[in-house]
Design a protein around this motif. Structure first.
Motif, short mmCIF file in Angstrom:
data_model
loop_
_atom_site.label_atom_id
_atom_site.label_comp_id
_atom_site.label_asym_id
_atom_site.label_seq_id
_atom_site.Cartn_x
_atom_site.Cartn_y
_atom_site.Cartn_z
N SER A 84 0.93 -1.15 0.04
CA SER A 84 0.00 0.11 -0.13
C SER A 84 0.91 1.16 0.06
O SER A 84 1.45 1.61 0.98
CB SER A 84 -0.80 -0.14 1.30
N PRO A 85 0.88 1.95 -1.20
CA PRO A 85 1.85 3.14 -1.15
C PRO A 85 1.20 4.17 -0.22
O PRO A 85 1.97 4.91 0.34
CB PRO A 85 1.57 3.65 -2.71
N ALA A 86 -0.10 4.18 0.09
CA ALA A 86 -0.72 5.25 0.97
C ALA A 86 -0.07 5.05 2.59
O ALA A 86 0.06 5.89 3.22
CB ALA A 86 -2.11 5.07 1.11
N LEU A 87 -0.21 3.62 2.74
CA LEU A 87 0.57 3.29 4.05
C LEU A 87 1.71 3.65 4.23
O LEU A 87 2.24 4.29 5.27
CB LEU A 87 0.17 2.04 4.38
N VAL A 88 2.61 3.30 3.42
CA VAL A 88 4.17 3.76 3.41
C VAL A 88 4.43 5.05 3.50
O VAL A 88 5.12 5.66 4.23
CB VAL A 88 4.73 2.98 1.95
N GLN A 89 3.58 5.90 2.78
CA GLN A 89 3.84 7.54 2.68
C GLN A 89 3.44 7.92 3.93
O GLN A 89 3.84 8.99 4.37
CB GLN A 89 2.98 7.95 1.54
N ALA A 90 2.44 7.42 4.77
CA ALA A 90 1.82 8.01 6.11
C ALA A 90 3.11 7.80 7.06
O ALA A 90 3.36 8.50 7.83
CB ALA A 90 0.77 7.09 6.39
N LEU A 91 3.71 6.62 6.86
CA LEU A 91 4.74 6.26 7.83
C LEU A 91 6.15 7.09 7.22
O LEU A 91 7.07 7.23 8.28
CB LEU A 91 5.37 4.71 7.87
N LEU A 92 6.31 7.54 6.18
CA LEU A 92 7.37 8.47 5.96
C LEU A 92 7.07 9.72 5.71
O LEU A 92 7.52 10.66 5.00
CB LEU A 92 7.78 7.84 4.43
N ASP A 93 5.90 10.23 6.58
CA ASP A 93 5.71 11.48 6.59
C ASP A 93 6.79 12.25 7.05
O ASP A 93 7.77 11.99 7.84
CB ASP A 93 4.62 11.75 7.53
N ASP A 94 6.99 13.54 6.39
CA ASP A 94 8.36 14.16 6.58
C ASP A 94 8.38 14.59 8.10
O ASP A 94 9.58 15.05 8.48
CB ASP A 94 8.23 15.49 5.88
N ARG A 95 7.42 14.71 8.80
CA ARG A 95 7.47 14.97 10.50
C ARG A 95 8.15 13.88 11.22
O ARG A 95 8.63 13.99 12.32
CB ARG A 95 6.12 15.33 11.08
N ILE A 96 8.16 12.56 10.64
CA ILE A 96 8.70 11.55 11.59
C ILE A 96 9.68 10.50 10.46
O ILE A 96 10.12 9.72 10.89
CB ILE A 96 7.55 10.55 11.84
N ARG A 97 9.98 11.14 9.41
CA ARG A 97 11.05 10.46 8.54
C ARG A 97 12.46 10.26 8.77
O ARG A 97 13.18 9.29 8.81
CB ARG A 97 10.96 11.24 6.97
N GLY A 98 12.90 11.18 9.91
CA GLY A 98 14.00 10.94 10.48
C GLY A 98 14.25 9.84 11.38
O GLY A 98 15.42 9.44 11.93
#
Length: 394
Positions: free
Chosen positions: A60-74
């Protein structure tokens, strides 16, 4: 969910808790929606979210992008992102069905269902032996490469999109959007060369990349405006595939130039609904001129009586939001207040209100309150209520 979020007045941390729940439930679309409405993923402890590997496996690209939101990508080391890129590539190259069979060892029938992955795009979902996986790994791979600063070639991105050959598939959308945002001559040339490809799917991909390249160009120079208009005008006269022709006409409609309208008008009576809808939308030039040309008025009067509701709706919207207050066009809209399609009726009420026509008030009253299934009805019908308030001096 959208309606609940718009109406929500609860504690601010409710959205954060809902975000964690959505991610754990693999509901990427809901997680993305919550992020749009202010959920703060930083409030989620690492252990409260599914691991990134599990999200990539889900497809699911939507799920992966939610986990890689720029606020928690670090939270994720580069080495982990590289590993997830390799995992996504493995799924993409192996194929979901083949990888599911390898992991389960099952020879049972695989079920396949088209599902919505985010607000705009869909994927296919495969189920085998109690395991469900979506086929969005090509889009996940594209997203991870972009985060890692990898410039994937035009040809490889095109291959990922064409593996699904569906404009609504998230792999197609991620490829065309990424290429369009490059806005460089090499990408433009590669897309433009597809005009003569024998396969219409390749031509469709090229047309969408060119269209989005111009559409996304908000610079003062708008370097691709002239080449795009010339390209699409010439292309529209030669294209034989209806899906590609519709895309080309949509592209022409995104140009505020007389030449674009002239190229659209011959297709107003076309036998294909997609083509007529492209014309109906495309005749809405922005910024709108004070008055439509006589030829455009004639075309709109025909399109507003089209047997297909979608064409009528688009034609009404073009008349509604145009600056032309020709009473003939206004009367043509009002004739659809009793249309069999509610969406057409709603747009007619909206258009009459913008045209300061009293008939919008009764039309809105008969339609009743906005329907939750159509979030934009509140905006459209609200225009009639505002007209009434102004009329009554309130």
């Amino acid at each position: 969910m959208k309606r609940l979020l718009r109406e929500d007045s609860g504690p601010p941390d409710v959205g954060d808790a809902a975000f964690r729940l959505a991610v754990r439930a693999h509901s990427g679309a809901i997680a993305q929606l919550l992020l749009q409405y202010g959920a703060d993923p930083r409030q989620s402890a690492p252990g409260s979210l599914v691991p990134l590997r599990e999200a990539v496996d889900s497809g699911s690209p939507a799920l992966v992008q939610a986990l890689l939101d720029d606020r928690i990508r670090g939270r994720y080391a580069k080495s982990e992102l590289l590993s997830m890129r390799d995992l996504a590539r493995h799924w993409h190259e192996t194929g979901v069905e083949a990888e599911l069979r390898r992991r389960t060892g099952s020879g049972d029938v695989v079920t396949r269902t088209r599902v919505q992955d985010d607000e705009f795009n869909s994927v296919d979902e495969y189920a085998l032996d109690g395991i469900t996986v979506r086929d969005g790994h090509g889009a996940i791979l594209t997203h991870l490469e972009e985060l890692l600063g990898v410039r994937t070639s035009f040809e490889e991105l095109m291959d990922r999109a064409l593996a699904h050959a569906d404009q609504n598939h998230t792999a197609w959308a991620s490829a065309t959007i990424l290429l369009a945002h490059r806005r460089d001559q090499a990408t433009w040339t590669a897309a433009a060369e597809l005009r003569t490809h024998t396969d219409p799917v390749h031509r469709l991909f090229g047309a969408e990349v060119l269209r989005l390249t111009h559409l996304f160009d908000d610079s003062d120079e708008d370097a691709f405006a002239g080449p795009a208009l010339d390209t699409f005008t010439d292309w529209s006269a030669k294209e034989t595939d209806l899906s590609v022709l519709a895309e080309v006409l949509v592209a022409l409609g995104e140009h505020a130039a007389p030449g674009a309208q002239a190229a659209l008008l011959p297709y107003a009576g076309h036998h294909d609904t997609r083509v007529r809808r492209a014309v109906a939308r495309g005749l809405s030039v922005w910024p709108s001129p004070p008055a439509f040309s006589d030829a455009v008025r004639r075309a709109l009067r025909e399109l507003i009586r089209d047997p297909e509701a979608g064409v009528r709706q688009d034609a009404c919207l073009t008349i509604a939001e145009g600056k032309d207050r020709d009473p003939v066009l206004t009367d043509a809209m009002s004739a659809l207040l009793d249309d069999e399609d509610r969406r057409v009726q709603v747009i007619v009420v909206y258009g009459l209100a913008l045209h300061h026509d009293e008939r919008c008030v009764e039309g809105a009253r008969r339609l009743g309150p906005p329907q939750p299934a159509y979030p934009d009805e509140e905006r459209y019908l609200g225009e009639a209520w505002r007209y009434e308030w102004r009329r009554d001096g309130r």
